[in-house]
Scaffold this active site. Structure first.
Site, short mmCIF file in Angstrom:
data_model
loop_
_atom_site.label_atom_id
_atom_site.label_comp_id
_atom_site.label_asym_id
_atom_site.label_seq_id
_atom_site.Cartn_x
_atom_site.Cartn_y
_atom_site.Cartn_z
N HIS A 97 24.20 -43.35 40.49
CA HIS A 97 22.74 -43.33 40.32
C HIS A 97 22.15 -44.53 41.06
O HIS A 97 22.81 -45.57 41.19
CB HIS A 97 22.47 -43.45 38.82
CG HIS A 97 21.03 -43.34 38.43
ND1 HIS A 97 20.17 -44.41 38.51
CD2 HIS A 97 20.32 -42.31 37.94
CE1 HIS A 97 18.97 -44.01 38.07
NE2 HIS A 97 19.04 -42.76 37.72
N ASP A 154 28.76 -48.11 34.37
CA ASP A 154 27.44 -47.55 34.08
C ASP A 154 27.65 -46.43 33.05
O ASP A 154 28.14 -45.35 33.39
CB ASP A 154 26.84 -47.00 35.38
CG ASP A 154 25.53 -46.27 35.15
OD1 ASP A 154 25.10 -46.15 33.98
OD2 ASP A 154 24.93 -45.81 36.14
N GLN A 209 25.14 -42.21 31.19
CA GLN A 209 25.36 -40.79 30.88
C GLN A 209 26.56 -40.56 29.99
O GLN A 209 26.88 -39.42 29.67
CB GLN A 209 25.55 -39.98 32.18
CG GLN A 209 24.33 -39.91 33.07
CD GLN A 209 23.18 -39.13 32.44
OE1 GLN A 209 23.34 -38.46 31.41
NE2 GLN A 209 22.02 -39.22 33.06
N LYS A 268 18.55 -42.14 26.20
CA LYS A 268 19.43 -41.01 26.52
C LYS A 268 20.35 -40.69 25.36
O LYS A 268 21.25 -39.86 25.47
CB LYS A 268 20.25 -41.32 27.77
CG LYS A 268 19.40 -41.40 29.06
CD LYS A 268 20.27 -41.48 30.27
CE LYS A 268 19.54 -42.00 31.49
NZ LYS A 268 18.72 -40.97 32.14
N CYS A 298 18.23 -38.99 41.55
CA CYS A 298 18.46 -40.41 41.85
C CYS A 298 19.84 -40.69 42.42
O CYS A 298 20.21 -41.84 42.60
CB CYS A 298 18.24 -41.31 40.63
SG CYS A 298 16.54 -41.42 40.14
C1 LIG Z 1 24.20 -42.61 35.67
C2 LIG Z 1 22.90 -43.29 35.38
N1 LIG Z 1 22.80 -44.61 35.54
C3 LIG Z 1 21.68 -45.27 35.29
C4 LIG Z 1 20.55 -44.62 34.87
C5 LIG Z 1 19.31 -45.42 34.62
O1 LIG Z 1 18.92 -45.35 33.30
P1 LIG Z 1 17.48 -45.90 32.87
O2 LIG Z 1 16.49 -45.19 33.74
O3 LIG Z 1 17.35 -45.51 31.45
O4 LIG Z 1 17.49 -47.37 33.09
C6 LIG Z 1 20.58 -43.24 34.70
C7 LIG Z 1 19.37 -42.52 34.28
O5 LIG Z 1 19.09 -41.43 34.71
C8 LIG Z 1 21.79 -42.57 34.96
O6 LIG Z 1 21.87 -41.25 34.83
#
Ligand SMILES: Cc1ncc(COP(=O)(O)O)c(C=O)c1O
Lengths: 151, 410
Positions: free
Chosen positions: B122, B199, B202, B225, B363
Site C-alpha cells: 500500500h 504493515d 489488513q 479497519k 493505493c
Molecule cells: C495494507 C495497508 N496498509 C496501510 C493502510 C493505511 O491505513 P490507514 O489509511 O488507516 O492509515 C491501508 C489502508 O487501506 C492498507 O490496506
C-alpha cells in the site's frame, strides 16, 4: 431540440455508441496540436486531449487513453461539439455542459447529444469522469489564450 | 461457527439500511469496517459522562479518562501479545509507518543501505520509504512476488544482502489478500541483521497477531479497519528499539520538562511518541473494538471469511464474464474484473444494486507490474457478512453488462 433526444432509450444508445466507437479518437504527432494529459486521482481515467487552435478557432480536437464509459463518451461528444467552433462558442458550450453536470439550468440545444449525460449529475462519484475530457479542453483553451496574450 | 444473524444485531449499519433502493450489502471492509454498539457506546460514554483531558487534571473526571485511556494499552498488549509499554497510540497505520520511517529510518540509514519492500505494498508502506531513501541515499529494492503475487520466504532469502537494513511488508496485502509467513520472513531478515516492519493494516482484524511469535521489530495497524473508530491506530515496536528512537513529533504530553537553554527531557516509551492531546475517545473506542473482536474470536472470524470466499468462488465458478486475480486467496478479499468492462463502470453498476465494492488501484499503484491490470474491483468480506451477501454480489456480476452499466445513468 429533437424529440429523439428526449427518449431515454435513444440517449442510452447514443452513450453506448460514443463509448464503443468514440469520435476523434486518435492522437497525432502534428506539432500544431497542443496536448493536455489528464489523469484523475479519484478515478482511474488517464486520457490525453489534443487540440489545434488557430486564430481563436478550434480547428481540430482529438483524444485517446484509458477511460471508463462516461469519460470516453463525454470526451467523444465534446470533440464533436467544439470542432470548428470559436473559443468563445466553445466556452459557452462548455459552461452549459458543466451546468448540466452540476445539476444547474442549462440550454439543451447547445449540447445536442451530450444531453445523454444529464443523469451523471445524480451520481456524484462519476462527475469527474464526465468532465475530465472537458477540463482537458478548458486547459488547452486557456493555454492558447495565454499564448495570444503574450503576442 | 459464528451466529452471524445475532452478530449483525450489534451493528446499527446492518439494521436493514437501503442503498440505491436495495437492501445494503457492504463488501468494502478492507477500506473500513462498520462499528458495533459496544464501540459506539464506549465513545458516547466518554462524551456523555467523563469528557476531560487525560494526564493533566487532579480531579476525578480526568482520572477516570486517564484510567480508561491507559487501560487500552493493556488490551492492545493482550491482543497482539506484547508489553503495554510497547504500544504507541497513533493516528492510524499510515502514521505508525511514518513514525518508523522517520524516527527510525532517517536516523539509522545511510547512503548505499537497502530497504526491501514489495510491489504489492500500500502507498503508506511505500512512499515514506521512498522519501527516507531520497533523504539518506539508501536504495529501495523489491522482493520478487511469485506468479500469484505472493511474497514467499524463498524470495526474501534471494533478495537479502548484507546491505539490507529494513524489510517492510504487509502481513496481509490489501488487493490480493494473501497472508505472508511473517515469522519466517522476520527470521530471514534477522539473519542479516535487518529490521522488520510489518504493515498489519489488513491483517489485524482478520488473522491472529502475535508480535512475539512473529518476532517482528515494528508493526502498525488502524482501528477503523477492525470495528473501531477512525483516526486512531497502534504502532508496536520492540522496547529497546523504541527506547533508542527520537520522536518524530514534539509538543505537550510527551516531555517531562524543558528549559530555556533548549534542554528537553522526554517521557519514557511509549508516551514520548504521543505529543499533543491524543484521540482519547478514539483510543477508548479501539479498546472496545478489540474486546468485541476477541469475544467473537479471531479463529471464528478467519474461518467465516474463508467460508464466504469459498462459497462465492464456487458460485461464480461457471461465470464466463468474470476474471478473479486471487482465486487462491487466503482471506475475504476478492480482486476481480468483469470482462471487457472498465472496473469503475462495473463497480458503479454493482453499487446501483445496493452492493458496496471498491474499484481502482486501491493505493497499491505498483501492483499492476504483477497482475497486469491497473485497476480491479475489490470485494472484501468480514465476519458480519452472510452467504446471501455473496449471492447478491454474484447476481450483480452475472447481470453486469455494458448496457446495464450505462443504464444506471437513465
Ligand atoms: C495494507 C495497508 N496498509 C496501510 C493502510 C493505511 O491505513 P490507514 O489509511 O488507516 O492509515 C491501508 C489502508 O487501506 C492498507 O490496506
Amino acid at each position: 431540440m429533437s424529440e429523439l433526444l428526449k427518449d431515454p432509450m435513444v440517449l442510452r444508445e447514443i452513450l453506448l455508441d460514443h463509448y464503443e466507437y468514440p469520435h476523434n479518437h486518435k492522437l497525432t504527432d502534428n506539432p500544431a496540436f497542443k496536448e493536455a494529459h489528464m489523469s484523475s486521482e479519484s478515478c482511474i481515467d488517464d486520457i490525453r486531449v489534443q487540440a489545434k487552435i488557430t486564430d481563436g478557432i478550434i480547428e481540430d480536437v482529438r483524444f485517446d487513453g484509458r477511460a471508463c464509459t462516461i469519460s470516453t463518451a463525454s470526451t467523444s461528444m465534446m470533440t464533436d461539439l467544439v470542432k470548428g467552433k470559436t473559443i468563445a462558442e466553445a466556452k459557452e458550450i462548455m459552461n452549459n455542459y458543466f451546468a448540466m453536470i452540476d445539476g444547474r439550468e442549462f440550454d439543451e440545444n447547445m449540447l445536442e447529444e451530450a444531453v445523454a449525460l444529464q443523469g451523471v449529475s445524480k451520481q456524484a462519484n462519476r462527475i469527474k469522469c464526465a468532465t475530465i475530457g472537458w477540463h482537458g479542453l478548458e486547459k488547452l483553451i486557456a493555454e492558447s489564450e495565454e499564448e495570444n496574450d503574450g503576442k | 461457527m459464528l451466529d452471524v444473524n445475532t452478530i449483525r444485531k450489534d451493528f446499527p449499519m446492518l439494521d436493514g439500511k437501503l442503498m440505491s433502493g436495495h437492501p445494503l450489502v457492504y463488501l468494502d471492509n478492507s477500506a473500513t469496517t462498520f462499528k458495533p454498539n459496544a464501540v459506539i457506546n464506549a465513545i458516547n460514554d466518554f462524551y456523555h459522562n467523563y469528557t476531560s483531558n487525560i494526564h493533566r487534571g487532579e480531579y476525578e473526571l480526568s482520572q477516570k479518562a486517564d484510567t480508561a485511556y491507559d487501560s487500552v494499552r493493556k488490551i492492545v498488549g493482550g491482543f497482539i501479545n506484547c508489553d503495554e509499554k510497547e504500544v504507541v497510540f497513533t493516528a492510524g497505520a499510515t502514521n505508525g509507518l511514518n513514525i518508523v520511517a522517520y524516527s527510525y529510518g532517517l536516523a539509522n540509514l545511510k547512503a548505499g543501505d537497502e530497504i526491501l519492500i514489495t510491489l504489492a505494498e500500500h502507498a503508506s508502506n511505500v512512499l515514506p520509504w521512498f522519501d527516507v531513501a531520497k533523504k539518506t541515499g539508501a536504495v529501495i529494492r523489491y522482493i520478487d512476488l511469485d506468479e500469484e503475487g505472493r511474497l514467499t520466504p524463498a524470495a526474501l532469502e534471494k533478495a537479502m544482502t548484507e546491505k539490507v537494513r529494513i524489510v517492510a511488508f504487509a502481513a496481509v496485502t490489501n488487493v490480493l489478500g494473501y497472508i505472508a509467513d511473517v515469522k519466517e520472513l522476520c527470521r530471514i531478515a534477522h539473519e542479516y541483521g535487518a529490521v522488520t516492519v510489518v504493515d498489519a493494516a489488513q491483517s489485524a482484524a482478520h488473522i491472529h497477531t502475535d508480535v512475539k511469535d512473529w518476532d517482528c521489530d515494528f508493526m502498525a495497524f488502524s482501528s477503523h479497519k477492525m470495528c473501531g473508530p477512525s483516526g486512531v491506530g497502534v504502532l508496536y515496536g520492540k522496547k529497546a528499539l523504541l527506547d533508542a528512537m527520537e520522536p518524530f513529533t514534539y509538543g505537550g504530553g510527551s516531555n517531562a520538562r524543558f528549559e530555556k537553554d533548549g534542554t528537553v527531557i522526554l517521557k519514557e516509551t511509549p508516551e514520548k511518541f504521543e505529543s499533543g492531546t491524543p484521540d482519547m475517545e478514539g483510543v477508548i473506542g479501539l479498546g472496545a473494538a478489540l474486546r468485541y473482536i476477541s469475544e467473537v474470536g479471531m479463529e471464528n472470524i478467519s474461518a467465516h471469511e474463508k467460508a464466504l470466499r469459498d462459497y462465492f468462488m464456487n458460485k461464480i465458478a461457471d461465470y464466463d464474464n468474470v476474471e478473479v486475480y486471487n482465486p487462491n486467496g487466503d482471506t475475504g478479499i476478492i480482486a476481480f474484473n468483469v470482462k471487457n468492462i472498465f472496473a469503475q463502470d462495473a463497480a458503479s453498476y454493482i453499487g446501483s444494486q445496493g452492493i458496496a465494492v471498491r474499484s481502482g488501484n486501491h493505493c497499491a499503484k505498483l501492483l499492476h507490474n504483477v497482475i497486469g491490470v491497473t485497476e480491479t474491483i475489490r470485494a472484501s468480506f468480514y465476519f458480519y457478512n452472510t452467504f446471501e451477501d455473496a449471492d447478491r454480489l454474484a447476481e450483480a456480476i452475472k447481470t453486469c453488462t455494458i448496457e446495464n452499466c450505462i443504464g444506471i445513468f437513465f
